[in-house]
Design a protein around this motif. Structure first.
Motif, PDB file in Angstrom:
ATOM      1  N   ALA A   1      -6.418   2.640  11.015  1.00 52.42           N
ATOM      2  CA  ALA A   1      -5.637   3.878  11.083  1.00 52.42           C
ATOM      3  C   ALA A   1      -4.300   3.693  10.360  1.00 52.42           C
ATOM      4  CB  ALA A   1      -5.419   4.295  12.526  1.00 52.42           C
ATOM      5  N   GLN A   2      -3.669   2.559  10.581  1.00 52.48           N
ATOM      6  CA  GLN A   2      -2.396   2.296   9.901  1.00 52.48           C
ATOM      7  C   GLN A   2      -2.602   2.204   8.389  1.00 52.48           C
ATOM      8  OE1 GLN A   2       0.576   2.368  11.235  1.00 52.48           O
ATOM      9  NE2 GLN A   2       1.562   1.923   9.296  1.00 52.48           N
ATOM     10  N   ASN A   3      -3.663   1.513   7.970  1.00 53.16           N
ATOM     11  CA  ASN A   3      -3.968   1.415   6.537  1.00 53.16           C
ATOM     12  C   ASN A   3      -4.259   2.803   5.947  1.00 53.16           C
ATOM     13  OD1 ASN A   3      -3.618  -1.327   6.535  1.00 53.16           O
ATOM     14  ND2 ASN A   3      -5.798  -1.786   6.785  1.00 53.16           N
ATOM     15  N   ASN A   4      -5.053   3.582   6.691  1.00 54.51           N
ATOM     16  CA  ASN A   4      -5.373   4.940   6.227  1.00 54.51           C
ATOM     17  C   ASN A   4      -4.106   5.789   6.133  1.00 54.51           C
ATOM     18  OD1 ASN A   4      -8.069   4.353   6.039  1.00 54.51           O
ATOM     19  ND2 ASN A   4      -8.611   5.221   8.025  1.00 54.51           N
ATOM     20  N   ARG A   5      -3.227   5.635   7.098  1.00 49.66           N
ATOM     21  CA  ARG A   5      -1.978   6.393   7.062  1.00 49.66           C
ATOM     22  C   ARG A   5      -1.146   5.972   5.856  1.00 49.66           C
ATOM     23  NH1 ARG A   5       2.281   7.545  11.868  1.00 49.66           N
ATOM     24  NH2 ARG A   5       3.870   8.472  10.530  1.00 49.66           N
TER      25      ARG A   5
ATOM     26  N   ASP B   1      -2.272   4.677   3.074  1.00 49.80           N
ATOM     27  CA  ASP B   1      -2.970   5.196   1.892  1.00 49.80           C
ATOM     28  C   ASP B   1      -2.716   6.694   1.730  1.00 49.80           C
ATOM     29  OD1 ASP B   1      -3.926   2.698   1.338  1.00 49.80           O
ATOM     30  OD2 ASP B   1      -5.958   3.071   2.109  1.00 49.80           O
ATOM     31  N   SER B   2      -2.780   7.433   2.862  1.00 54.40           N
ATOM     32  CA  SER B   2      -2.559   8.882   2.761  1.00 54.40           C
ATOM     33  C   SER B   2      -1.145   9.186   2.309  1.00 54.40           C
ATOM     34  CB  SER B   2      -2.782   9.645   4.044  1.00 54.40           C
ATOM     35  OG  SER B   2      -3.387   8.981   5.021  1.00 54.40           O
ATOM     36  N   GLU B   3      -0.164   8.439   2.818  1.00 49.29           N
ATOM     37  CA  GLU B   3       1.217   8.672   2.398  1.00 49.29           C
ATOM     38  C   GLU B   3       1.375   8.357   0.911  1.00 49.29           C
ATOM     39  OE1 GLU B   3       3.535   6.299   5.065  1.00 49.29           O
ATOM     40  OE2 GLU B   3       3.413   7.772   6.697  1.00 49.29           O
ATOM     41  N   ARG B   4       0.730   7.265   0.474  1.00 52.30           N
ATOM     42  CA  ARG B   4       0.802   6.899  -0.944  1.00 52.30           C
ATOM     43  C   ARG B   4       0.127   7.969  -1.798  1.00 52.30           C
ATOM     44  NH1 ARG B   4      -2.860   4.766  -4.014  1.00 52.30           N
ATOM     45  NH2 ARG B   4      -4.157   4.119  -2.268  1.00 52.30           N
ATOM     46  N   LEU B   5      -1.062   8.421  -1.376  1.00 45.81           N
ATOM     47  CA  LEU B   5      -1.770   9.469  -2.121  1.00 45.81           C
ATOM     48  C   LEU B   5      -0.980  10.777  -2.130  1.00 45.81           C
ATOM     49  CD1 LEU B   5      -5.471   8.863  -1.005  1.00 45.81           C
ATOM     50  CD2 LEU B   5      -4.465   8.418  -3.245  1.00 45.81           C
ATOM     51  N   LEU B   6      -0.348  11.095  -1.002  1.00 47.46           N
ATOM     52  CA  LEU B   6       0.467  12.308  -0.928  1.00 47.46           C
ATOM     53  C   LEU B   6       1.621  12.224  -1.925  1.00 47.46           C
ATOM     54  CD1 LEU B   6       1.059  15.007   0.456  1.00 47.46           C
ATOM     55  CD2 LEU B   6       2.411  13.737   2.134  1.00 47.46           C
ATOM     56  N   GLU B   7       2.254  11.063  -1.973  1.00 42.63           N
ATOM     57  CA  GLU B   7       3.358  10.878  -2.920  1.00 42.63           C
ATOM     58  C   GLU B   7       2.848  10.978  -4.363  1.00 42.63           C
ATOM     59  OE1 GLU B   7       7.112  10.665  -4.098  1.00 42.63           O
ATOM     60  OE2 GLU B   7       6.484  10.770  -2.008  1.00 42.63           O
ATOM     61  N   GLU B   8       1.684  10.385  -4.632  1.00 46.25           N
ATOM     62  CA  GLU B   8       1.105  10.483  -5.975  1.00 46.25           C
ATOM     63  C   GLU B   8       0.784  11.932  -6.324  1.00 46.25           C
ATOM     64  OE1 GLU B   8      -2.297   7.909  -6.149  1.00 46.25           O
ATOM     65  OE2 GLU B   8      -1.085   6.085  -6.040  1.00 46.25           O
ATOM     66  N   GLN B   9       0.245  12.665  -5.356  1.00 46.70           N
ATOM     67  CA  GLN B   9      -0.075  14.069  -5.593  1.00 46.70           C
ATOM     68  C   GLN B   9       1.186  14.888  -5.833  1.00 46.70           C
ATOM     69  OE1 GLN B   9      -2.454  15.248  -2.241  1.00 46.70           O
ATOM     70  NE2 GLN B   9      -4.352  14.442  -3.118  1.00 46.70           N
ATOM     71  N   LYS B  10       2.231  14.585  -5.091  1.00 47.61           N
ATOM     72  CA  LYS B  10       3.506  15.284  -5.302  1.00 47.61           C
ATOM     73  C   LYS B  10       4.017  15.014  -6.712  1.00 47.61           C
ATOM     74  CE  LYS B  10       5.239  15.527  -0.544  1.00 47.61           C
ATOM     75  NZ  LYS B  10       6.271  15.025   0.383  1.00 47.61           N
ATOM     76  N   GLN B  11       3.940  13.759  -7.138  1.00 49.58           N
ATOM     77  CA  GLN B  11       4.393  13.417  -8.478  1.00 49.58           C
ATOM     78  C   GLN B  11       3.516  14.084  -9.537  1.00 49.58           C
ATOM     79  OE1 GLN B  11       4.481   9.134  -8.597  1.00 49.58           O
ATOM     80  NE2 GLN B  11       6.379   8.993  -7.402  1.00 49.58           N
ATOM     81  N   ALA B  12       2.196  14.090  -9.299  1.00 53.82           N
ATOM     82  CA  ALA B  12       1.286  14.735 -10.253  1.00 53.82           C
ATOM     83  C   ALA B  12       1.563  16.241 -10.323  1.00 53.82           C
ATOM     84  CB  ALA B  12      -0.168  14.481  -9.858  1.00 53.82           C
ATOM     85  N   LEU B  13       1.818  16.855  -9.178  1.00 53.50           N
ATOM     86  CA  LEU B  13       2.129  18.279  -9.142  1.00 53.50           C
ATOM     87  C   LEU B  13       3.443  18.556  -9.868  1.00 53.50           C
ATOM     88  CD1 LEU B  13       1.406  21.098  -8.118  1.00 53.50           C
ATOM     89  CD2 LEU B  13       2.604  20.548  -5.999  1.00 53.50           C
ATOM     90  N   GLN B  14       4.423  17.710  -9.643  1.00 52.00           N
ATOM     91  CA  GLN B  14       5.705  17.875 -10.325  1.00 52.00           C
ATOM     92  C   GLN B  14       5.527  17.714 -11.839  1.00 52.00           C
ATOM     93  OE1 GLN B  14       8.676  15.084  -9.042  1.00 52.00           O
ATOM     94  NE2 GLN B  14      10.367  16.287  -9.851  1.00 52.00           N
TER      95      GLN B  14
END
Length: 161
Positions: free
Chosen positions: A48-52, A54-67
């Motif tokens: 769960a911690q690893n998934n969290r 990963d999700s935070e990292r993916l969210l940040e990547e998605q934010k950067q990609a969206l920007q």
């Protein structure tokens, strides 16, 4: 309450045997199952911690990609505006050039037609002048003489105006 030492000793031995039997046949499997469950819970928490993470990292990547996509869209819009303005200026300039060309062509056509009209008028005036002169003089003037007379007359009229 009466405490009989022999009963106490028998109960203590029975309790020790029961404890030994329970620990050998019941507690070991039970503790093993509990240890497995503890390991499973620990692994699930780590996952769960690893998934969290990963999700935070993916969210940040998605934010950067969206920007980045927004920036690229803005750049494309600006480029389209610039290109549109440039094309509009080119179209306006082409229209101005075309209108100037048409105007110059019209002026040339007007000059040509004017010259033709003046020449036709000269010819007509010369013909009428000869006819009038012949009637007045009473004799027929040949074409060469007529032309010479008209030219002289036109020159005199041109010099006066």
């Amino acid at each position: 309450m009466n405490l009989v030492p022999s009963n106490f000793f028998i109960q203590l031995v029975a309790f020790a045997i029961l404890f030994w039997l329970l620990s050998r046949y019941a507690f070991k499997p039970l503790f093993g199952i509990m240890e497995q469950r503890r390991q499973l819970v620990k692994e699930q928490m780590e996952n769960a911690q690893n998934n969290r993470s990963d999700s935070e990292r993916l969210l940040e990547e998605q934010k950067q990609a969206l920007q980045q996509a927004r920036k690229e869209a803005h750049d494309i819009i600006e480029q389209a505006r610039t290109t549109g303005s440039k094309q509009a200026d080119e179209i306006v300039q082409a229209a101005r050039n075309e209108s100037s060309r048409i105007k110059e062509e019209a002026v040339r056509d007007i000059d040509t037609e004017k010259n033709k009209a003046v020449a036709a008028l000269k010819a007509e005036v010369s013909g009428l002048s000869v006819q009038i002169a012949s009637k007045i003089i009473g004799k027929q003037v040949d074409e060469q003489s007529q032309k010479q007379l008209v030219d002289e007359y036109l020159q005199e009229v041109g010099n006066k105006s």
